[in-house]
Design a protein around this motif. Structure first.
Motif, PDB file in Angstrom:
ATOM      1  N   GLY A 126     103.245 -54.959   6.481  1.00  0.00           N
ATOM      2  CA  GLY A 126     103.139 -55.086   7.929  1.00  0.00           C
ATOM      3  C   GLY A 126     102.729 -56.466   8.401  1.00  0.00           C
ATOM      4  N   ILE A 127     102.868 -57.458   7.533  1.00  0.00           N
ATOM      5  CA  ILE A 127     102.523 -58.831   7.908  1.00  0.00           C
ATOM      6  C   ILE A 127     103.838 -59.566   8.156  1.00  0.00           C
ATOM      7  CG2 ILE A 127     101.292 -60.922   7.240  1.00  0.00           C
ATOM      8  CD1 ILE A 127      99.669 -59.206   5.274  1.00  0.00           C
ATOM      9  N   ARG A 128     103.997 -60.095   9.360  1.00  0.00           N
ATOM     10  CA  ARG A 128     105.287 -60.702   9.725  1.00  0.00           C
ATOM     11  C   ARG A 128     105.241 -62.224   9.593  1.00  0.00           C
ATOM     12  NH1 ARG A 128     104.446 -62.561  14.768  1.00  0.00           N
ATOM     13  NH2 ARG A 128     102.822 -61.575  15.975  1.00  0.00           N
ATOM     14  N   GLU A 129     106.393 -62.783   9.327  1.00  0.00           N
ATOM     15  CA  GLU A 129     106.510 -64.238   9.207  1.00  0.00           C
ATOM     16  C   GLU A 129     106.692 -64.849  10.591  1.00  0.00           C
ATOM     17  OE1 GLU A 129     108.983 -67.614   6.703  1.00  0.00           O
ATOM     18  OE2 GLU A 129     109.778 -65.597   6.831  1.00  0.00           O
ATOM     19  N   VAL A 130     105.967 -65.932  10.843  1.00  0.00           N
ATOM     20  CA  VAL A 130     106.080 -66.660  12.104  1.00  0.00           C
ATOM     21  C   VAL A 130     106.230 -68.150  11.794  1.00  0.00           C
ATOM     22  CG1 VAL A 130     104.772 -64.962  13.444  1.00  0.00           C
ATOM     23  CG2 VAL A 130     103.577 -66.862  12.373  1.00  0.00           C
ATOM     24  N   THR A 131     106.702 -68.904  12.763  1.00  0.00           N
ATOM     25  CA  THR A 131     106.865 -70.349  12.565  1.00  0.00           C
ATOM     26  C   THR A 131     105.649 -71.140  13.028  1.00  0.00           C
ATOM     27  OG1 THR A 131     108.027 -70.498  14.673  1.00  0.00           O
ATOM     28  CG2 THR A 131     109.375 -70.270  12.681  1.00  0.00           C
ATOM     29  N   SER A 132     104.825 -70.529  13.911  1.00  0.00           N
ATOM     30  CA  SER A 132     103.591 -71.203  14.332  1.00  0.00           C
ATOM     31  C   SER A 132     102.560 -70.149  14.722  1.00  0.00           C
ATOM     32  CB  SER A 132     103.863 -72.140  15.515  1.00  0.00           C
ATOM     33  OG  SER A 132     104.272 -71.394  16.649  1.00  0.00           O
ATOM     34  N   GLY A 133     101.299 -70.536  14.637  1.00  0.00           N
ATOM     35  CA  GLY A 133     100.218 -69.630  15.009  1.00  0.00           C
ATOM     36  C   GLY A 133      99.967 -68.509  14.016  1.00  0.00           C
ATOM     37  N   ALA A 134     100.243 -68.738  12.743  1.00  0.00           N
ATOM     38  CA  ALA A 134     100.067 -67.703  11.719  1.00  0.00           C
ATOM     39  C   ALA A 134      98.589 -67.473  11.408  1.00  0.00           C
ATOM     40  CB  ALA A 134     100.795 -68.097  10.447  1.00  0.00           C
ATOM     41  N   ASP A 135      98.279 -66.251  10.972  1.00  0.00           N
ATOM     42  CA  ASP A 135      96.929 -65.921  10.513  1.00  0.00           C
ATOM     43  C   ASP A 135      96.702 -66.419   9.081  1.00  0.00           C
ATOM     44  OD1 ASP A 135      96.479 -64.473  12.899  1.00  0.00           O
ATOM     45  OD2 ASP A 135      97.333 -62.654  12.013  1.00  0.00           O
ATOM     46  N   LEU A 136      97.766 -66.396   8.277  1.00  0.00           N
ATOM     47  CA  LEU A 136      97.706 -66.800   6.872  1.00  0.00           C
ATOM     48  C   LEU A 136      98.735 -67.882   6.601  1.00  0.00           C
ATOM     49  CD1 LEU A 136      97.593 -63.538   4.683  1.00  0.00           C
ATOM     50  CD2 LEU A 136      95.913 -65.365   4.699  1.00  0.00           C
ATOM     51  N   ASN A 137      98.338 -68.871   5.832  1.00  0.00           N
ATOM     52  CA  ASN A 137      99.285 -69.848   5.309  1.00  0.00           C
ATOM     53  C   ASN A 137      99.485 -69.502   3.832  1.00  0.00           C
ATOM     54  OD1 ASN A 137      97.312 -72.003   7.168  1.00  0.00           O
ATOM     55  ND2 ASN A 137      99.409 -71.592   7.734  1.00  0.00           N
ATOM     56  N   VAL A 138     100.718 -69.223   3.453  1.00  0.00           N
ATOM     57  CA  VAL A 138     101.026 -68.919   2.051  1.00  0.00           C
ATOM     58  C   VAL A 138     101.632 -70.179   1.455  1.00  0.00           C
ATOM     59  CG1 VAL A 138     102.258 -67.422   0.457  1.00  0.00           C
ATOM     60  CG2 VAL A 138     101.434 -66.507   2.643  1.00  0.00           C
ATOM     61  N   VAL A 139     100.902 -70.788   0.531  1.00  0.00           N
ATOM     62  CA  VAL A 139     101.302 -72.065  -0.056  1.00  0.00           C
ATOM     63  C   VAL A 139     101.688 -71.842  -1.514  1.00  0.00           C
ATOM     64  CG1 VAL A 139     100.613 -74.443  -0.503  1.00  0.00           C
ATOM     65  CG2 VAL A 139      99.658 -73.232   1.467  1.00  0.00           C
ATOM     66  N   SER A 140     102.900 -72.265  -1.856  1.00  0.00           N
ATOM     67  CA  SER A 140     103.353 -72.110  -3.243  1.00  0.00           C
ATOM     68  C   SER A 140     103.243 -73.440  -3.979  1.00  0.00           C
ATOM     69  CB  SER A 140     104.796 -71.596  -3.279  1.00  0.00           C
ATOM     70  OG  SER A 140     105.669 -72.540  -2.699  1.00  0.00           O
ATOM     71  N   HIS A 141     102.858 -73.350  -5.231  1.00  0.00           N
ATOM     72  CA  HIS A 141     102.797 -74.502  -6.139  1.00  0.00           C
ATOM     73  C   HIS A 141     103.556 -74.085  -7.394  1.00  0.00           C
ATOM     74  CE1 HIS A 141      99.119 -75.759  -3.879  1.00  0.00           C
ATOM     75  NE2 HIS A 141      98.862 -74.471  -3.898  1.00  0.00           N
ATOM     76  N   ALA A 142     104.419 -74.935  -7.883  1.00  0.00           N
ATOM     77  CA  ALA A 142     105.123 -74.645  -9.130  1.00  0.00           C
ATOM     78  C   ALA A 142     105.159 -75.909  -9.968  1.00  0.00           C
ATOM     79  CB  ALA A 142     106.535 -74.150  -8.845  1.00  0.00           C
ATOM     80  N   PHE A 143     104.928 -75.753 -11.251  1.00  0.00           N
ATOM     81  CA  PHE A 143     105.004 -76.901 -12.146  1.00  0.00           C
ATOM     82  C   PHE A 143     105.324 -76.428 -13.554  1.00  0.00           C
ATOM     83  CE2 PHE A 143     100.598 -75.636 -11.680  1.00  0.00           C
ATOM     84  CZ  PHE A 143     100.135 -75.554 -12.983  1.00  0.00           C
ATOM     85  N   THR A 144     105.742 -77.363 -14.370  1.00  0.00           N
ATOM     86  CA  THR A 144     106.082 -77.054 -15.758  1.00  0.00           C
ATOM     87  C   THR A 144     105.280 -77.936 -16.698  1.00  0.00           C
ATOM     88  OG1 THR A 144     107.899 -78.642 -15.802  1.00  0.00           O
ATOM     89  CG2 THR A 144     108.450 -76.374 -15.177  1.00  0.00           C
ATOM     90  N   LYS A 145     105.170 -77.470 -17.920  1.00  0.00           N
ATOM     91  CA  LYS A 145     104.462 -78.228 -18.942  1.00  0.00           C
ATOM     92  C   LYS A 145     105.141 -77.961 -20.281  1.00  0.00           C
ATOM     93  CE  LYS A 145      99.867 -79.064 -20.797  1.00  0.00           C
ATOM     94  NZ  LYS A 145      98.444 -78.737 -20.713  1.00  0.00           N
TER      95      LYS A 145
END
Length: 185
Positions: free
Chosen positions: A72-91
């Motif tokens: 029930g959490i919707r995606e918005v372009t501004s004014g979000a309650d949560l920022n979901v930040v992805s990080h990806a890397f290799t080793k």
């Protein structure tokens, strides 16, 4: 075949399929946070992030959007309650497996008592691979506080394999999200 006869077969198949999973996931969250207060989110990529392949990026975004919508959490372009930040890397990684065998009938060895057959033979198996790590950080947009983190690791493969692994990683991470999807325990 009756249901009672098929039930053990289904459990065996489910156990086998779950054992095939290689994506390793760990999660942690702020236990003081009230996750039911979050109604919207936006997706972001870490600023120093190397871009994912188009297939992997799509797998990440689509799977995450579906999991958030289930809660029930919707995606918005501004004014979000949560920022979901992805990080990806290799080793690049190396596994070294020392092993010993007795080599019966294989080359003769020379020792204190002369030449003899079947002496211990040591060998080392070295494997090189690339490990990929995906981190999903859920940050409260108002306080800028990290409230949930999921970390997934697996071996990097083809673009199709990577996309499947990313989907599995996101599903496993979101399974541990403190606001469960309806019907999830």
């Amino acid at each position: 075949m009756s249901l009672s006869a098929r039930l053990p077969l289904l459990f065996t198949a489910a156990a086998f399929l779950s054992a095939c999973s290689t994506v390793s996931v760990t999660t942690d969250y702020d236990h003081a946070t009230v996750f039911t207060n979050y109604k919207s989110y936006d997706l972001a990529t870490a600023p120093d992030q190397l871009p994912l392949s188009p297939t992997s990026e799509s797998a990440l975004d689509d799977t995450l959007r579906g999991a958030m919508a289930q809660r029930g959490i919707r995606e918005v372009t501004s004014g979000a309650d949560l920022n979901v930040v992805s990080h990806a890397f290799t080793k690049d990684k190396i596994n070294v497996y020392p092993a010993a065998g007795w080599g019966y009938g294989v080359p003769y060895r020379y020792g204190r008592y002369g030449m003899w057959m079947g002496a211990p033979m040591g060998y080392t198996d070295v494997t090189q691979y690339t490990q990929g790590t995906l981190i999903l950080d859920f940050v409260d947009a108002k306080t800028k506080k990290l409230v949930f983190r999921g970390v997934a690791t697996d071996t990097v493969g083809t673009p199709e394999q990577n996309a499947e692994n990313i989907q599995e990683a996101v599903r496993k991470i979101m399974h541990d999200f403190p606001l469960p999807a309806p019907g999830q325990q």
